[in-house]
Design a protein around this motif. Structure first.
Motif, PDB file in Angstrom:
ATOM      1  N   LYS A 247     -27.195 -36.753 -15.609  1.00  0.00           N
ATOM      2  CA  LYS A 247     -26.244 -36.811 -14.502  1.00  0.00           C
ATOM      3  C   LYS A 247     -26.925 -36.873 -13.142  1.00  0.00           C
ATOM      4  CE  LYS A 247     -22.269 -34.643 -16.719  1.00  0.00           C
ATOM      5  NZ  LYS A 247     -21.261 -33.551 -16.654  1.00  0.00           N
ATOM      6  N   ASN A 248     -28.040 -36.203 -13.017  1.00  0.00           N
ATOM      7  CA  ASN A 248     -28.730 -36.175 -11.723  1.00  0.00           C
ATOM      8  C   ASN A 248     -30.220 -36.426 -11.954  1.00  0.00           C
ATOM      9  OD1 ASN A 248     -29.944 -35.555  -9.253  1.00  0.00           O
ATOM     10  ND2 ASN A 248     -28.411 -33.987  -8.769  1.00  0.00           N
ATOM     11  N   PRO A 249     -30.655 -37.692 -11.912  1.00  0.00           N
ATOM     12  CA  PRO A 249     -32.061 -38.024 -12.174  1.00  0.00           C
ATOM     13  C   PRO A 249     -33.045 -37.295 -11.272  1.00  0.00           C
ATOM     14  CG  PRO A 249     -30.722 -40.003 -12.230  1.00  0.00           C
ATOM     15  CD  PRO A 249     -29.840 -38.912 -11.708  1.00  0.00           C
ATOM     16  N   VAL A 250     -32.686 -37.095  -9.990  1.00  0.00           N
ATOM     17  CA  VAL A 250     -33.596 -36.418  -9.066  1.00  0.00           C
ATOM     18  C   VAL A 250     -33.801 -34.972  -9.499  1.00  0.00           C
ATOM     19  CG1 VAL A 250     -33.964 -35.666  -6.693  1.00  0.00           C
ATOM     20  CG2 VAL A 250     -33.009 -37.928  -7.133  1.00  0.00           C
ATOM     21  N   ALA A 251     -32.715 -34.304  -9.885  1.00  0.00           N
ATOM     22  CA  ALA A 251     -32.815 -32.916 -10.334  1.00  0.00           C
ATOM     23  C   ALA A 251     -33.592 -32.832 -11.655  1.00  0.00           C
ATOM     24  CB  ALA A 251     -31.419 -32.314 -10.513  1.00  0.00           C
ATOM     25  N   TYR A 252     -33.346 -33.795 -12.537  1.00  0.00           N
ATOM     26  CA  TYR A 252     -34.069 -33.811 -13.819  1.00  0.00           C
ATOM     27  C   TYR A 252     -35.556 -34.027 -13.571  1.00  0.00           C
ATOM     28  CZ  TYR A 252     -34.882 -34.762 -18.775  1.00  0.00           C
ATOM     29  OH  TYR A 252     -35.325 -34.698 -20.062  1.00  0.00           O
ATOM     30  N   PHE A 253     -35.871 -34.928 -12.652  1.00  0.00           N
ATOM     31  CA  PHE A 253     -37.258 -35.200 -12.261  1.00  0.00           C
ATOM     32  C   PHE A 253     -37.917 -33.933 -11.715  1.00  0.00           C
ATOM     33  CE2 PHE A 253     -40.025 -36.568  -8.616  1.00  0.00           C
ATOM     34  CZ  PHE A 253     -41.053 -37.157  -9.351  1.00  0.00           C
ATOM     35  N   THR A 254     -37.177 -33.188 -10.893  1.00  0.00           N
ATOM     36  CA  THR A 254     -37.700 -31.949 -10.311  1.00  0.00           C
ATOM     37  C   THR A 254     -38.001 -30.924 -11.399  1.00  0.00           C
ATOM     38  OG1 THR A 254     -36.372 -32.355  -8.323  1.00  0.00           O
ATOM     39  CG2 THR A 254     -37.288 -30.145  -8.593  1.00  0.00           C
ATOM     40  N   GLY A 255     -37.137 -30.865 -12.407  1.00  0.00           N
ATOM     41  CA  GLY A 255     -37.360 -29.950 -13.516  1.00  0.00           C
ATOM     42  C   GLY A 255     -38.637 -30.282 -14.274  1.00  0.00           C
ATOM     43  N   ILE A 256     -38.875 -31.579 -14.481  1.00  0.00           N
ATOM     44  CA  ILE A 256     -40.096 -32.017 -15.166  1.00  0.00           C
ATOM     45  C   ILE A 256     -41.317 -31.623 -14.333  1.00  0.00           C
ATOM     46  CG2 ILE A 256     -41.404 -34.008 -16.012  1.00  0.00           C
ATOM     47  CD1 ILE A 256     -38.718 -35.449 -16.391  1.00  0.00           C
ATOM     48  N   LEU A 257     -41.234 -31.850 -13.019  1.00  0.00           N
ATOM     49  CA  LEU A 257     -42.339 -31.522 -12.117  1.00  0.00           C
ATOM     50  C   LEU A 257     -42.708 -30.040 -12.206  1.00  0.00           C
ATOM     51  CD1 LEU A 257     -41.219 -33.472  -8.923  1.00  0.00           C
ATOM     52  CD2 LEU A 257     -43.338 -33.896 -10.174  1.00  0.00           C
ATOM     53  N   ASN A 258     -41.692 -29.187 -12.084  1.00  0.00           N
ATOM     54  CA  ASN A 258     -41.952 -27.749 -12.115  1.00  0.00           C
ATOM     55  C   ASN A 258     -42.588 -27.323 -13.428  1.00  0.00           C
ATOM     56  OD1 ASN A 258     -41.098 -26.673  -9.553  1.00  0.00           O
ATOM     57  ND2 ASN A 258     -39.002 -27.161 -10.120  1.00  0.00           N
TER      58      ASN A 258
END
Length: 275
Positions: A247-258
């Motif tokens: 639903k939110n690629p930017v938020a998903y990307f942030t989760g991967i980063l962390n």
């Protein structure tokens, strides 16, 4: 309570953990719950002290000067002061992250402190007032939720067509990425533009990468930050291509980063163990 000074292995009986992995898990939970109480410099000091608690899981016996020297070796002039480290000790001990014991040499003079990290209390919940305040401030109205869901559904449709090759956005507006800020590395732009060509979107992905790096105290390691960002975005693309709803690629990307930054931190922690 004063303890006789000795090598850290002599304090194994003080450890509350059966393994380094168990200690890491509890320390990570402490950070997730209490990180907000520390300044950036204090967090650097706390995390570095935790690395000295690897030989005997959860027990550190390093001098303040030794810890500060290690921080300076990693961050250079961006290291922290002795007063900052001492503030961290007071906060962390008050919160309960670790217990501090004084140690003394044979002649009675004071030696380095012993830091015994505590287990994270699994049944600990925020105070009632704090919990109420959190819900009052973060729960949106039902109308806002519906509006947000509609925006996200529209974004998913656009991203789905973009990733699967149906009417690629890059073909519709191939030059949008040329307006991306110079602060975003070209390697990152060149990867992201094929999937999210809008300059504003590329910049938002990079902004979240910088936020994640800062949150995990890696903002000074520019090469590492770029490498992690590229790997994380590729993982996001694989997820989108699998046709699993994001639903939110930017938020998903942030989760991967962390997750990747945290894995990097614990890898460094393991490397400090001397067998």
């Amino acid at each position: 309570m004063t303890i006789k000074s000795a090598v850290v292995e002599s304090f194994a009986e003080y450890s509350q953990f059966s393994s380094l992995k168990e200690f890491n898990n509890h320390f990570e939970m402490w950070m997730a719950d209490k990180k907000r109480f520390f300044s950036k410099g204090e967090l650097i000091g706390l995390k570095r002290l935790a690395r000295f608690a690897a030989k005997v899981p959860g027990v550190a016996n390093a001098k303040i000067g030794t810890v500060l020297k290690a921080i300076y070796g990693e961050y250079g002039e961006m290291g922290i002061s002795r007063s900052t480290f001492k503030r961290m000790i007071l906060k962390a001990s008050d919160i309960g992250i670790f217990t501090v014991y004084e140690t003394a040499r044979k002649n009675g003079s004071q030696s380095s402190n012993l830091y015994v990290f505590n287990r994270f209390p699994m049944n600990e919940l925020p105070d009632g007032d704090q919990l109420s305040h959190q819900y009052k401030t973060i729960i949106p109205s039902e109308t806002n939720i519906k509006k947000k869901n509609k925006r996200e559904e529209k974004a998913v449709e656009e991203q789905s067509s973009e990733i699967t090759g149906v009417k690629p956005l890059a073909e519709q507006a191939p030059e949008q990425h040329l307006f991306v800020s110079d602060r975003v590395p070209s390697d990152f732009v060149n990867l992201v533009k094929y999937f999210f060509p809008a300059a504003k979107t590329i910049e938002e992905f990079w902004r979240m990468n910088k936020v994640a790096a800062y949150s995990n105290n890696y903002e000074q390691e520019t090469d590492l930050v770029l490498s992690v960002s590229l790997d994380s975005f590729k993982q996001l693309v694989r997820k989108l291509k699998s046709k699993v709803e994001v639903k939110n690629p930017v938020a998903y990307f942030t989760g991967i980063l962390n997750k990747k930054f945290q894995e990097r931190y614990f890898e460094e922690l393991y490397d400090l163990v001397v067998y």
